[in-house]
Design a protein around this motif. Structure first.
Motif, PDB file in Angstrom:
ATOM      1  N   VAL A   1      44.498  36.072  37.708  1.00  0.00           N
ATOM      2  CA  VAL A   1      45.117  36.538  38.941  1.00  0.00           C
ATOM      3  C   VAL A   1      46.517  35.939  39.050  1.00  0.00           C
ATOM      4  N   LEU A   2      47.481  36.793  39.364  1.00  0.00           N
ATOM      5  CA  LEU A   2      48.844  36.358  39.651  1.00  0.00           C
ATOM      6  C   LEU A   2      49.161  36.792  41.070  1.00  0.00           C
ATOM      7  N   VAL A   3      49.552  35.846  41.896  1.00  0.00           N
ATOM      8  CA  VAL A   3      49.966  36.128  43.271  1.00  0.00           C
ATOM      9  C   VAL A   3      51.410  35.669  43.366  1.00  0.00           C
ATOM     10  N   PHE A   4      52.292  36.571  43.835  1.00  0.00           N
ATOM     11  CA  PHE A   4      53.697  36.186  43.903  1.00  0.00           C
ATOM     12  C   PHE A   4      54.359  36.742  45.154  1.00  0.00           C
ATOM     13  N   ASP A   5      55.358  36.009  45.588  1.00  0.00           N
ATOM     14  CA  ASP A   5      56.133  36.372  46.770  1.00  0.00           C
ATOM     15  C   ASP A   5      57.347  37.169  46.322  1.00  0.00           C
ATOM     16  N   TYR A   6      57.381  38.419  46.700  1.00  0.00           N
ATOM     17  CA  TYR A   6      58.468  39.307  46.303  1.00  0.00           C
ATOM     18  C   TYR A   6      59.811  38.794  46.823  1.00  0.00           C
ATOM     19  N   ARG A   7      59.812  38.126  47.957  1.00  0.00           N
ATOM     20  CA  ARG A   7      61.073  37.676  48.567  1.00  0.00           C
ATOM     21  C   ARG A   7      61.829  36.699  47.679  1.00  0.00           C
ATOM     22  N   VAL A   8      61.123  35.958  46.845  1.00  0.00           N
ATOM     23  CA  VAL A   8      61.811  35.028  45.952  1.00  0.00           C
ATOM     24  C   VAL A   8      62.647  35.790  44.925  1.00  0.00           C
ATOM     25  N   LEU A   9      62.340  37.048  44.714  1.00  0.00           N
ATOM     26  CA  LEU A   9      63.081  37.872  43.762  1.00  0.00           C
ATOM     27  C   LEU A   9      64.242  38.623  44.408  1.00  0.00           C
TER      28      LEU A   9
ATOM     29  N   LEU B   1      48.153  40.623  41.557  1.00  0.00           N
ATOM     30  CA  LEU B   1      47.805  41.381  40.365  1.00  0.00           C
ATOM     31  C   LEU B   1      46.587  40.710  39.755  1.00  0.00           C
ATOM     32  N   PHE B   2      45.518  41.485  39.614  1.00  0.00           N
ATOM     33  CA  PHE B   2      44.208  40.994  39.193  1.00  0.00           C
ATOM     34  C   PHE B   2      43.849  41.696  37.893  1.00  0.00           C
ATOM     35  N   TYR B   3      43.479  40.929  36.864  1.00  0.00           N
ATOM     36  CA  TYR B   3      43.062  41.472  35.578  1.00  0.00           C
ATOM     37  C   TYR B   3      41.642  40.995  35.305  1.00  0.00           C
ATOM     38  N   LEU B   4      40.732  41.933  35.122  1.00  0.00           N
ATOM     39  CA  LEU B   4      39.332  41.586  34.878  1.00  0.00           C
ATOM     40  C   LEU B   4      39.077  41.487  33.379  1.00  0.00           C
ATOM     41  N   ILE B   5      38.615  40.319  32.958  1.00  0.00           N
ATOM     42  CA  ILE B   5      38.278  40.093  31.551  1.00  0.00           C
ATOM     43  C   ILE B   5      36.809  40.413  31.310  1.00  0.00           C
ATOM     44  N   GLU B   6      35.950  39.943  32.216  1.00  0.00           N
ATOM     45  CA  GLU B   6      34.508  40.125  32.047  1.00  0.00           C
ATOM     46  C   GLU B   6      33.865  40.236  33.423  1.00  0.00           C
ATOM     47  N   GLY B   7      32.865  41.096  33.533  1.00  0.00           N
ATOM     48  CA  GLY B   7      32.113  41.215  34.772  1.00  0.00           C
ATOM     49  C   GLY B   7      32.172  42.607  35.363  1.00  0.00           C
ATOM     50  N   GLU B   8      31.587  42.732  36.545  1.00  0.00           N
ATOM     51  CA  GLU B   8      31.597  43.982  37.308  1.00  0.00           C
ATOM     52  C   GLU B   8      32.055  43.660  38.714  1.00  0.00           C
ATOM     53  N   VAL B   9      33.134  44.308  39.147  1.00  0.00           N
ATOM     54  CA  VAL B   9      33.734  44.013  40.440  1.00  0.00           C
ATOM     55  C   VAL B   9      34.057  45.303  41.163  1.00  0.00           C
ATOM     56  N   GLU B  10      33.780  45.304  42.444  1.00  0.00           N
ATOM     57  CA  GLU B  10      34.234  46.384  43.314  1.00  0.00           C
ATOM     58  C   GLU B  10      35.275  45.766  44.245  1.00  0.00           C
ATOM     59  N   TYR B  11      36.476  46.304  44.187  1.00  0.00           N
ATOM     60  CA  TYR B  11      37.548  45.871  45.076  1.00  0.00           C
ATOM     61  C   TYR B  11      37.613  46.870  46.227  1.00  0.00           C
TER      62      TYR B  11
ATOM     63  N   ILE C   1      44.211  45.576  38.915  1.00  0.00           N
ATOM     64  CA  ILE C   1      44.439  46.143  40.236  1.00  0.00           C
ATOM     65  C   ILE C   1      45.638  45.414  40.832  1.00  0.00           C
ATOM     66  N   PHE C   2      46.505  46.198  41.433  1.00  0.00           N
ATOM     67  CA  PHE C   2      47.727  45.682  42.039  1.00  0.00           C
ATOM     68  C   PHE C   2      47.626  45.906  43.540  1.00  0.00           C
ATOM     69  N   ILE C   3      47.794  44.835  44.317  1.00  0.00           N
ATOM     70  CA  ILE C   3      47.661  44.919  45.773  1.00  0.00           C
ATOM     71  C   ILE C   3      48.962  44.471  46.425  1.00  0.00           C
ATOM     72  N   SER C   4      49.487  45.314  47.288  1.00  0.00           N
ATOM     73  CA  SER C   4      50.716  45.009  48.016  1.00  0.00           C
ATOM     74  C   SER C   4      50.439  44.040  49.161  1.00  0.00           C
ATOM     75  N   PRO C   5      51.485  43.354  49.641  1.00  0.00           N
ATOM     76  CA  PRO C   5      51.310  42.416  50.758  1.00  0.00           C
ATOM     77  C   PRO C   5      50.708  43.086  51.991  1.00  0.00           C
TER      78      PRO C   5
ATOM     79  N   PHE D   1      49.080  31.290  39.896  1.00  0.00           N
ATOM     80  CA  PHE D   1      48.391  31.913  38.782  1.00  0.00           C
ATOM     81  C   PHE D   1      47.095  31.166  38.533  1.00  0.00           C
ATOM     82  N   HIS D   2      46.032  31.913  38.267  1.00  0.00           N
ATOM     83  CA  HIS D   2      44.819  31.243  37.792  1.00  0.00           C
ATOM     84  C   HIS D   2      44.025  32.149  36.869  1.00  0.00           C
TER      85      HIS D   2
END
Length: 190
Positions: free
Chosen positions: A96-104, A49-59, A74-78, A25-26
């Motif tokens: 930004v939260l990056v997580f490994d689904y396998r741990v779940l 999972l990316f959450y934009l607080i401020e700025g302009e971004v093109e993913y 924006i949610f991005i799959s592996p 997480f950051h």
């Protein structure tokens, strides 16, 4: 000698990573660089999972371009190839939260769930108005505000991530149902 206008200054407001790298997480603020900044392309074996607080971004996810505005997620799959284009004329603040689904897997094996909507492999942009009225934002920010001691952090992150996965899957199922309804309505009218 004066500093260059295009020097990128990043301030990590908060960051944590679990022992086994299952969750990262950051919350970061990048000052304006004065130009367009490109990052990527990259892919990884984790959900992002990316959450934009401020700025302009093109993913750009798998060649599809998404304009992400403040308050959007924006949610991005592996394994999805993705990159960013950032308007360096403004501050760029994100969580930004990056997580490994396998741990779940351990939890989902005990409580089987069909998460086909979430695992469909697409990039999903969740617009601000939907983020604001769904459970996603409160769960996501409970992760961001996590003040648990280290011995509880992993368990807390797992429980919040499970809540987040369930909320996202419900949201994507509703989106798919709406798209099908719109298509049927269009077909019937023409």
């Amino acid at each position: 000698m004066a500093p260059q206008q295009d020097t990128i200054m990043e301030q990590i407001i908060k960051e944590y990573n679990t022992i086994n790298d299952s969750f990262y997480f950051h919350h970061t603020l990048t000052s304006p660089s004065g130009r367009l900044d490109y990052y990527g392309p990259e892919s990884h074996d984790r959900f992002e999972l990316f959450y934009l607080i401020e700025g302009e971004v093109e993913y750009i996810v798998q060649g599809q371009h998404y304009l992400v505005r403040p308050g959007d997620m924006i949610f991005i799959s592996p394994s999805r190839i993705h990159s960013l284009v950032i308007n360096g004329e403004k501050n760029y603040e994100r969580i930004v939260l990056v997580f490994d689904y396998r741990v779940l897997d351990e939890y989902f094996s005990r409580y089987p769930m069909d998460l086909k909507h979430l695992l469909s492999g697409r990039g999903h942009v969740i617009q601000k108005d939907i983020v604001d009225r769904s459970d996603i934002k409160s769960v996501f920010f409970s992760i961001a505000e996590n003040q648990e001691e280290d011995k509880y952090k992993q368990l807390y992150l797992v429980s919040c991530t499970i809540q987040l996965i369930i909320a996202l899957d419900k949201l994507f199922a509703e989106e798919l149902k709406r798209l099908r309804t719109d298509y049927v309505d269009y077909y019937l009218m023409h």
